[in-house]
Design an enzyme around this catalytic site. Structure first.
Site, mmCIF file in Angstrom:
data_model
loop_
_atom_site.group_PDB
_atom_site.id
_atom_site.type_symbol
_atom_site.label_atom_id
_atom_site.label_comp_id
_atom_site.label_asym_id
_atom_site.label_seq_id
_atom_site.Cartn_x
_atom_site.Cartn_y
_atom_site.Cartn_z
ATOM 1 N N GLY C 148 0.891 -1.030 -0.009
ATOM 2 C CA GLY C 148 -0.143 -0.078 -0.105
ATOM 3 C C GLY C 148 0.780 1.325 -0.165
ATOM 4 N N CYS C 149 0.369 2.381 -0.370
ATOM 5 C CA CYS C 149 1.017 3.923 -0.465
ATOM 6 C C CYS C 149 1.394 4.025 0.790
ATOM 7 C CB CYS C 149 0.098 4.537 -1.205
ATOM 8 S SG CYS C 149 -1.565 4.748 -0.723
ATOM 9 N N TYR C 150 0.475 4.045 1.861
ATOM 10 C CA TYR C 150 1.027 4.619 3.082
ATOM 11 C C TYR C 150 1.844 3.699 3.735
ATOM 12 C CZ TYR C 150 -3.150 7.978 3.392
ATOM 13 O OH TYR C 150 -3.785 9.105 2.986
ATOM 14 N N THR C 152 4.136 1.728 2.521
ATOM 15 C CA THR C 152 5.525 1.991 1.701
ATOM 16 C C THR C 152 6.051 3.342 2.610
ATOM 17 O OG1 THR C 152 4.905 0.978 -0.229
ATOM 18 C CG2 THR C 152 6.706 2.783 -0.268
ATOM 19 N N SER C 153 5.391 4.309 2.628
ATOM 20 C CA SER C 153 6.111 5.593 3.224
ATOM 21 C C SER C 153 6.603 5.280 4.669
ATOM 22 C CB SER C 153 5.099 6.560 2.878
ATOM 23 O OG SER C 153 4.116 6.879 3.982
#
Lengths: 345, 345, 345, 345
Positions: C148-150, C152-153
């Site tokens: 997921g994007c979050y 990953t960050s």
């Protein structure tokens, strides 16, 4: 206190009407309708109004609305408006209709650009709600057709030129740019943030329905029919319309001479502010207000005049002008509830 | 590998040149200058380039630049460019100048709109860097005057109409809207976020310096002088120019007939994409790319044609077109390093 | 050339996959599917790709997709993905799934946060596609669950601290802010321009589905279970995630000491850029690129470390990382087609 | 009518004070100063006020200001404010200072975070202008130090928790995000549209000057010293601050129980609106208004409470709170001129 209903209160124009009317000293919000949100608190739909508006969204029930209010604002899509407006008038109510349904005087023109009209008999008595042109007629009307947002910006920009026969009426180009609230609150792909943000495009080129409305207003003050090239564009901002209008001058005039004509034309119209020579208006100067700011430049090189007008499409282009019209219909000061300083930045 | 210098690399056009040139297979970034940031790592000034560009910003030293590079891009303000360009040419370099200094062929016109020209003798041999009009001349030139952003969008929109004598050349209105990167990276109140965001305004009405440049290009392909009404506006987006162009048709033509002329005109020009009938372009469709997308609508009601063109002002309007010109000057494929898909959204 | 299919190509992640893959030297786009737009040219749905992509959107037909491609990217909503992924694997395809369906190793956890899993037998062999943690496993996998994007960050921000036991694992707060493209292209009121622009809000407070994914990744490199407070927010920008992560340090460390640990941890990971001391990253520095930029500040006053990471949610947070994973699965250079300079501004 | 001066009227806080005061029924704008624009009409500097404000910008002349006004708002940079405030007080004026100069009670703390204080003798009697905490003291004060924007949002979010000893006071994280008007109208590269738009970043991590102000307010209602981790971020919007606050609960409490405490705490404070359970506030809900909206979520998983507060940084975070303070100082209804519905969208 006049009791007021807003029919179709859950769109952007609806909440803007509520925002203005909450502070109106002679009006009381009595009824808000929303098909989509019927049964919900209005402040649940629009949390900005929490603690300030304590009404529940009602379904659109004509009898209930008639029972609750003396003045009715219809902020419905075209066609939907003309389904209910006749019943409000029949009950003796004053109506300000913000749809397109009663703006065009000719039912055939309406049919050509929209669809068949179901109450053409009302068109003759409906006042076109541009107070800067029809203040007296509005004051006497039971039904006011509130102008479209683009037509308001174009008419105020061009009326002084046409009334004074200063431009070639076949040479007019109106290049307009509108904030996205003009597209309404319906969930459409084209109105999504990522489609509009960092984007800019024209739409309805040579075919937008506001064209006949602009031409009707301008033709009414001219000896003959006025035709315009009108192109709307979608701006990545919430609010604001800027119209850049071009026309060939019929005689050599300086910017100063033209500005003087504008200043005189609008001297008694408190919501039109003519910009000083050398400056042009910005939509940011009228945000949240009922003002229309106008700048003018005469271009001797090309023999054209360029007029730039700005409004807040939700205020002077919709809800604010509607309240201005209600004020006139009720014999109140035209500026009641509308005199606030624009929000900048 | 051709060694390349970017003089004035710390503006938005400068960093865009760097962004494109980093990936150019036949060019090597050899020198970046910045008066303001001399001595700093370029990647410190523009962290987006960290790990990708390992050069330090140099002061503007003509000899050092000549010693380091074969091709020089000057991304300097007008006047500042003509202080250094002659020295680069004298050293036998190829120069793509992104300022206005060598765009106008007539030094008197330059003086009228800008100031006195200090190297008018170079104007005759400078090629105007619009490859869609002057590809061969560019290929043979030592000095290419990279077109202005607005003139690029206006010329590509109007050239097919004027070359084919399809419009009245006194009737042209060019209403342009540009993203804010066009105003540069200098700290000015008018470019602040809160002044531009949720704002929209015209500027330089009837007086913008790109007017003579547009007229020069259009007049060059017409029997006589072309005059345009040109109005730029400032859009609250980073990148993109959209020009809405209006002109009276000299004969009755349909949208389809005009589109066919555009398709043929640009068939061999890979960066112009003509939109299908019924669609208009959006600046979001060309973001970060060298494309110019064009849409056309013929309006039988008014006898006008409306042409809408979009470019990314930093790419086709500046850095991308400059690299396209370099490619032509070096005999490379015109599209080298420029073929990327636009970034959407 | 490896033939590639993108299943679910008409969302923002889909078009981003296309944007990247068009320029991949070892991959060829062979099939794009879209339920909504089946039968339309892809370039009609996304005009940015006109002239660059000449495929038509296909319906989701598993056999046809298997017949056309060797590698399949599934950019579908969760649940929809697991309806088709098993059939692709059964046909011997390599699959990079961008949904949440194969990210959580424990089917019970998946059921708790999403719904019942229909192919739990695949979870054991699915590689979690964070190359900075599982590069080798990804290289050997047939099915990669793209993070997921979050997550990953958050993971890239916190891994060095947890791997080195530098923080109290019960003290972690992850405050994340995402651009609106993360909400997809579906027409929803909450994603409308006027709802997002000039707005900012939290959502899914203490209940967002990315929470267990973040905790799974961090727990995997820790002796015990890691729990985080995770709050996502919606930013009025198209692209970008910034996560501000807070944690109590287990010992006194300076910013410089921690940065050294980060630099070493990511020395062999080309897409992580650690910012110099005294600077913090901006989402604008990674726009359109596969980079994750990380800044660190140790706060002796409070005994906490603050780590700020930024990615482009559509690239390192979705499509770019998916292509990075494909590169690893195919034994290609991890950076192929992904090395471009971010677009600034 | 009380005569009012705004010293430093040409910044964003200044024009916001003017916007509010124009409509104040008991106050009259008597003097506006601006070093930069002295001699210009205020409406020339801010065209939004054309036709509504007819004052000319004056230089900062203490005697002239004292001669013209009874209440003085100083909207100057820190240090500049303390150069003039003592003279206004000495002349018997009531002063609301919007700078940081009189907010910190301890001159040593001021010196540590700002510089040496030149009128420390005034600190003891200055009231900290947060009416929700110090209403009575404000009512009796001659000098009110108007709180910082971030400290207002953080204090209103956290006061009920700390006053009731519900959280561990060493566990507090305040993650704040502010619109760009908070950076002022000075022309700085970092405030340019293209630097802020489509951007998001943290700044002043672990070192922002509002940290001691937040801690002072929270410590004042706690038995001991409260320390917070405070991180401000820059949002690409004009107006609005959202603070996401995290803290460990000292006992198990549900969201509903905590909301009840908030509702009681703020029952007599008309500008704080507590959101219903299950909803969180959005900066768009308070735009242009003096409201602070607060949402709460208790997270049993982590034992933390998350409190989200929103204000308009120019209103409740500056000019609106300043007028609220003036109302209290003058014995007027606290809400005078401040009760407007927020502007949405």
């Amino acid at each position: 206190m006049v009791k007021v209903a807003v029919v179709g209160a859950s769109g952007y124009t609806g909440v803007e009407l509520v925002r203005i009317l909450v502070h109106h000293p002679q009006a009381e919000l009595a009824c808000l309708t929303s098909r989509q949100h019927a049964g919900k608190k209005f402040s649940e739909v629009f949390p900005s109004t929490a603690g300030l508006v304590d009404l529940t969204c009602e379904p659109v029930d004509v009898d209930a609305i008639n029972a609750s209010a003396d003045v009715i604002f219809t902020a419905l899509p075209h066609k939907t408006a003309m389904e209910v407006v006749p019943a409000f008038l029949a009950a003796g109510k004053k109506v300000v209709d913000l749809s397109a349904d009663y703006r065009l005087r000719d039912a055939d023109v309406y049919q050509q650009w929209y669809q068949e009209h179901t109450s053409p008999e009302l068109l003759a008595d409906a006042a076109y709600g541009l107070p800067e042109l029809y203040r007296d007629k509005i004051g006497a009307a039971s039904l006011v057709a509130n102008p479209g947002c683009y037509p308001t910006s174009a008419a105020l920009a061009l009326l002084p030129l046409i009334e004074n026969r200063l431009i070639e009426t076949t040479s007019i180009v109106v290049d307009s740019k509108s904030g996205t609230s003009g597209a309404g609150r319906a969930a459409k792909e084209g109105s999504l943030f990522c489609e509009v943000n960092e984007s800019f495009k024209a739409y309805g080129v040579a075919s937008h329905r506001h064209t006949p409305e602009i031409e009707q207003t301008l033709s009414a003050v001219n000896a003959g029919t006025v035709t315009v090239s009108f192109t709307p564009h979608l701006l990545p901002v919430d609010r604001g319309i800027l119209s850049t209008c071009y026309a060939g001058l019929t005689s050599e005039l300086t910017t100063g001479e033209i500005l003087k004509i504008y200043a005189e034309r609008y001297a008694n119209h408190p919501f039109v502010r003519v910009r000083p020579e050398g400056t042009v208006p910005d939509i940011a100067h009228v945000r949240g207000s009922n003002y229309c700011d106008i700048g003018v430049v005469a271009d001797a090189r090309t023999g054209r005049v360029v007029v730039v007008s700005v409004i807040d499409n939700l205020v002077k282009g919709a809800a604010g002008q509607a309240v201005q019209n209600m004020n006139l219909m009720l014999g109140l000061d035209e500026t009641t509830a509308l005199g606030l300083v624009p929000l900048f930045p």
